[in-house]
Write a protein that holds these residues in place. Structure first.
Motif, PDB file in Angstrom:
ATOM      1  N   TRP A   1      13.176 -19.942   3.078  1.00  0.00           N
ATOM      2  CA  TRP A   1      14.202 -19.831   2.380  1.00  0.00           C
ATOM      3  C   TRP A   1      15.250 -18.957   2.617  1.00  0.00           C
ATOM      4  CZ3 TRP A   1      16.600 -16.656  -1.094  1.00  0.00           C
ATOM      5  CH2 TRP A   1      17.403 -17.322  -1.772  1.00  0.00           C
ATOM      6  N   ALA A   2      14.734 -17.639   2.753  1.00  0.00           N
ATOM      7  CA  ALA A   2      15.532 -16.300   2.593  1.00  0.00           C
ATOM      8  C   ALA A   2      16.301 -16.293   3.957  1.00  0.00           C
ATOM      9  CB  ALA A   2      14.871 -15.044   2.240  1.00  0.00           C
ATOM     10  N   LEU A   3      15.655 -16.506   5.263  1.00  0.00           N
ATOM     11  CA  LEU A   3      16.212 -16.501   6.425  1.00  0.00           C
ATOM     12  C   LEU A   3      17.230 -17.271   6.431  1.00  0.00           C
ATOM     13  CD1 LEU A   3      16.343 -15.294   9.083  1.00  0.00           C
ATOM     14  CD2 LEU A   3      14.683 -17.033   9.871  1.00  0.00           C
ATOM     15  N   GLY A   4      17.058 -18.529   5.882  1.00  0.00           N
ATOM     16  CA  GLY A   4      18.313 -19.455   5.998  1.00  0.00           C
ATOM     17  C   GLY A   4      19.362 -19.217   5.338  1.00  0.00           C
ATOM     18  N   ALA A   5      19.159 -18.739   3.867  1.00  0.00           N
ATOM     19  CA  ALA A   5      20.022 -18.123   3.091  1.00  0.00           C
ATOM     20  C   ALA A   5      21.024 -16.809   3.629  1.00  0.00           C
ATOM     21  CB  ALA A   5      19.896 -17.837   1.677  1.00  0.00           C
TER      22      ALA A   5
ATOM     23  N   PRO B   1       0.695  -1.175   0.075  1.00  0.00           N
ATOM     24  CA  PRO B   1       0.157   0.042  -0.045  1.00  0.00           C
ATOM     25  C   PRO B   1       0.662   1.141   0.149  1.00  0.00           C
ATOM     26  CG  PRO B   1      -0.715  -1.652   1.615  1.00  0.00           C
ATOM     27  CD  PRO B   1       0.514  -2.040   1.015  1.00  0.00           C
ATOM     28  N   ASP B   2       0.491   2.276  -0.691  1.00  0.00           N
ATOM     29  CA  ASP B   2       1.103   3.539  -0.604  1.00  0.00           C
ATOM     30  C   ASP B   2       1.401   3.970   0.803  1.00  0.00           C
ATOM     31  OD1 ASP B   2       1.277   3.932  -3.390  1.00  0.00           O
ATOM     32  OD2 ASP B   2      -0.619   4.952  -3.709  1.00  0.00           O
ATOM     33  N   GLY B   3       2.710   4.443   0.819  1.00  0.00           N
ATOM     34  CA  GLY B   3       2.900   4.860   1.969  1.00  0.00           C
ATOM     35  C   GLY B   3       3.479   3.912   3.200  1.00  0.00           C
ATOM     36  N   SER B   4       3.371   2.646   2.933  1.00  0.00           N
ATOM     37  CA  SER B   4       3.430   1.798   4.075  1.00  0.00           C
ATOM     38  C   SER B   4       5.187   1.456   4.191  1.00  0.00           C
ATOM     39  CB  SER B   4       2.974   0.270   3.673  1.00  0.00           C
ATOM     40  OG  SER B   4       3.223  -0.298   2.357  1.00  0.00           O
ATOM     41  N   HIS B   5       5.587   1.065   5.277  1.00  0.00           N
ATOM     42  CA  HIS B   5       6.953   0.660   5.476  1.00  0.00           C
ATOM     43  C   HIS B   5       7.416  -0.471   5.048  1.00  0.00           C
ATOM     44  CE1 HIS B   5      10.829   0.496   7.626  1.00  0.00           C
ATOM     45  NE2 HIS B   5      10.494  -0.473   7.950  1.00  0.00           N
ATOM     46  N   ILE B   6       8.380  -0.775   4.338  1.00  0.00           N
ATOM     47  CA  ILE B   6       8.734  -2.197   3.818  1.00  0.00           C
ATOM     48  C   ILE B   6       9.742  -2.593   4.790  1.00  0.00           C
ATOM     49  CG2 ILE B   6       9.457  -3.350   1.879  1.00  0.00           C
ATOM     50  CD1 ILE B   6       7.940  -1.179   0.206  1.00  0.00           C
ATOM     51  N   ASP B   7       9.762  -3.323   5.696  1.00  0.00           N
ATOM     52  CA  ASP B   7      11.032  -4.077   6.254  1.00  0.00           C
ATOM     53  C   ASP B   7      12.108  -4.410   5.535  1.00  0.00           C
ATOM     54  OD1 ASP B   7       9.648  -3.500   8.885  1.00  0.00           O
ATOM     55  OD2 ASP B   7       9.002  -5.566   8.984  1.00  0.00           O
ATOM     56  N   ALA B   8      13.166  -4.040   5.925  1.00  0.00           N
ATOM     57  CA  ALA B   8      14.356  -4.401   5.405  1.00  0.00           C
ATOM     58  C   ALA B   8      14.698  -3.986   4.001  1.00  0.00           C
ATOM     59  CB  ALA B   8      14.491  -6.022   5.260  1.00  0.00           C
TER      60      ALA B   8
ATOM     61  N   TYR C   1      13.659  -8.759   7.443  1.00  0.00           N
ATOM     62  CA  TYR C   1      13.175  -9.261   6.129  1.00  0.00           C
ATOM     63  C   TYR C   1      11.640  -8.936   5.710  1.00  0.00           C
ATOM     64  CZ  TYR C   1      11.207 -13.257   8.595  1.00  0.00           C
ATOM     65  OH  TYR C   1      10.710 -14.106   9.503  1.00  0.00           O
ATOM     66  N   SER C   2      11.256  -8.898   4.594  1.00  0.00           N
ATOM     67  CA  SER C   2       9.837  -8.615   3.921  1.00  0.00           C
ATOM     68  C   SER C   2       9.634  -9.385   2.776  1.00  0.00           C
ATOM     69  CB  SER C   2       9.582  -7.171   4.041  1.00  0.00           C
ATOM     70  OG  SER C   2      10.306  -6.645   2.992  1.00  0.00           O
ATOM     71  N   VAL C   3       8.527 -10.001   2.551  1.00  0.00           N
ATOM     72  CA  VAL C   3       8.289 -10.808   1.443  1.00  0.00           C
ATOM     73  C   VAL C   3       6.814 -10.082   0.703  1.00  0.00           C
ATOM     74  CG1 VAL C   3       6.966 -12.929   0.631  1.00  0.00           C
ATOM     75  CG2 VAL C   3       8.485 -12.646   2.699  1.00  0.00           C
ATOM     76  N   ARG C   4       7.122  -9.755  -0.588  1.00  0.00           N
ATOM     77  CA  ARG C   4       6.210  -9.328  -1.243  1.00  0.00           C
ATOM     78  C   ARG C   4       4.701  -9.745  -0.924  1.00  0.00           C
ATOM     79  NH1 ARG C   4       7.215  -9.252  -8.107  1.00  0.00           N
ATOM     80  NH2 ARG C   4       5.268  -8.291  -8.702  1.00  0.00           N
ATOM     81  N   PRO C   5       4.004  -8.772  -0.923  1.00  0.00           N
ATOM     82  CA  PRO C   5       2.529  -9.287  -0.229  1.00  0.00           C
ATOM     83  C   PRO C   5       2.008 -10.434  -1.262  1.00  0.00           C
ATOM     84  CG  PRO C   5       2.668  -6.935  -0.117  1.00  0.00           C
ATOM     85  CD  PRO C   5       3.890  -7.493  -0.997  1.00  0.00           C
TER      86      PRO C   5
ATOM     87  N   ASP D   1      14.271 -13.206 -12.617  1.00  0.00           N
ATOM     88  CA  ASP D   1      14.545 -11.864 -11.981  1.00  0.00           C
ATOM     89  C   ASP D   1      13.482 -11.396 -11.531  1.00  0.00           C
ATOM     90  OD1 ASP D   1      17.449 -12.038 -12.612  1.00  0.00           O
ATOM     91  OD2 ASP D   1      17.249 -11.033 -14.340  1.00  0.00           O
ATOM     92  N   GLU D   2      12.498 -12.011 -11.147  1.00  0.00           N
ATOM     93  CA  GLU D   2      11.297 -11.478 -10.358  1.00  0.00           C
ATOM     94  C   GLU D   2      11.516 -11.317  -8.668  1.00  0.00           C
ATOM     95  OE1 GLU D   2       6.612 -12.473  -9.531  1.00  0.00           O
ATOM     96  OE2 GLU D   2       8.106 -14.147 -10.025  1.00  0.00           O
ATOM     97  N   VAL D   3      11.612  -9.944  -8.372  1.00  0.00           N
ATOM     98  CA  VAL D   3      11.827  -9.690  -7.084  1.00  0.00           C
ATOM     99  C   VAL D   3      10.871  -9.994  -5.994  1.00  0.00           C
ATOM    100  CG1 VAL D   3      12.402  -7.804  -5.375  1.00  0.00           C
ATOM    101  CG2 VAL D   3      13.330  -7.726  -7.711  1.00  0.00           C
ATOM    102  N   LEU D   4      11.071 -10.924  -4.916  1.00  0.00           N
ATOM    103  CA  LEU D   4      10.093 -11.485  -4.136  1.00  0.00           C
ATOM    104  C   LEU D   4      10.197 -10.794  -2.798  1.00  0.00           C
ATOM    105  CD1 LEU D   4      10.136 -15.363  -5.355  1.00  0.00           C
ATOM    106  CD2 LEU D   4       8.747 -13.370  -6.158  1.00  0.00           C
ATOM    107  N   GLY D   5      11.316 -10.309  -2.495  1.00  0.00           N
ATOM    108  CA  GLY D   5      11.432  -9.488  -1.188  1.00  0.00           C
ATOM    109  C   GLY D   5      12.697  -9.019  -0.930  1.00  0.00           C
ATOM    110  N   ALA D   6      12.983  -8.465   0.298  1.00  0.00           N
ATOM    111  CA  ALA D   6      14.141  -7.819   0.677  1.00  0.00           C
ATOM    112  C   ALA D   6      14.488  -8.281   2.045  1.00  0.00           C
ATOM    113  CB  ALA D   6      13.933  -6.563   0.700  1.00  0.00           C
ATOM    114  N   VAL D   7      15.877  -8.504   2.195  1.00  0.00           N
ATOM    115  CA  VAL D   7      16.566  -8.837   3.572  1.00  0.00           C
ATOM    116  C   VAL D   7      17.644  -7.834   3.849  1.00  0.00           C
ATOM    117  CG1 VAL D   7      17.735 -10.729   2.588  1.00  0.00           C
ATOM    118  CG2 VAL D   7      17.211 -10.679   5.014  1.00  0.00           C
TER     119      VAL D   7
END
Length: 182
Positions: free
Chosen positions: A123-127, A27-34, A109-113, A83-89
């Protein structure tokens, strides 16, 4: 997951369109962790996106001065083989700031909604833990909000041991420690 192979990558301008597609799901203006995205960052223009990606890369360099309250950290995006971005850490190299000790921890971390509930965060936390161990960290702090039961399960599955639930300046947090495997 849909069978795609996943990888961690550092922020890269070639992934601008893929990152913007992921960004559009929040959503617009939301904080995206990491994500490292701060108010005033311009990611919609090519030049602004390049500056932001460069800023994220600089945060991993201990020689680069950071704003007050920030610590040296490595930023990664989770991408598929398409090359699809699924989240950030974000892997913080240390947690020498009181807010990080209380609420932020070493890994955020955050996962794309549209991609939640598919095992991607597990997977991402393990990596990211593999990268923390490679940096020489023996234990990392990972936190989540008490109502975020999905994150709590992910952290526990990765070996997280609940230290406590405490009130912090950004709200209550469950605080877990994950130790390097012996």
């Amino acid at each position: 997951m849909d069978g795609s192979r996943l990888a961690l990558t550092t922020p890269d301008t070639r992934l601008r369109d893929a990152w913007l597609a992921a960004y559009a799901e929040w959503p617009d203006g939301s904080h995206i962790d990491a994500s490292g995205l701060r108010q005033g960052d311009d990611v919609r223009t090519p030049a602004g996106f390049a500056a932001w990606a460069g800023k994220l890369a600089g945060c991993a360099d201990a020689e680069v001065p950071l704003p007050p309250g920030h610590v040296t950290h490595s930023s990664y995006w989770w991408i598929t083989d398409r090359d699809e971005v699924l989240g950030a850490v974000e892997l913080r190299h240390d947690i020498g700031h009181p807010l990080l000790v209380d609420a932020g921890g070493h890994i955020g971390y955050s996962v794309r909604p549209g991609h939640r509930g598919r095992g991607i965060a597990t997977w991402a936390l393990g990596a990211t833990l593999d990268r923390a161990w490679a940096r020489g960290l023996d234990a990392v702090l990972v936190t989540c909000s008490p109502e975020n039961t999905a994150s709590a399960r992910i952290i526990e599955k990765a070996g997280g041991v609940l230290e406590d639930v405490r009130e912090t300046p950004i709200g209550p947090k469950r605080r877990y420690w994950i130790s390097r495997p012996r």
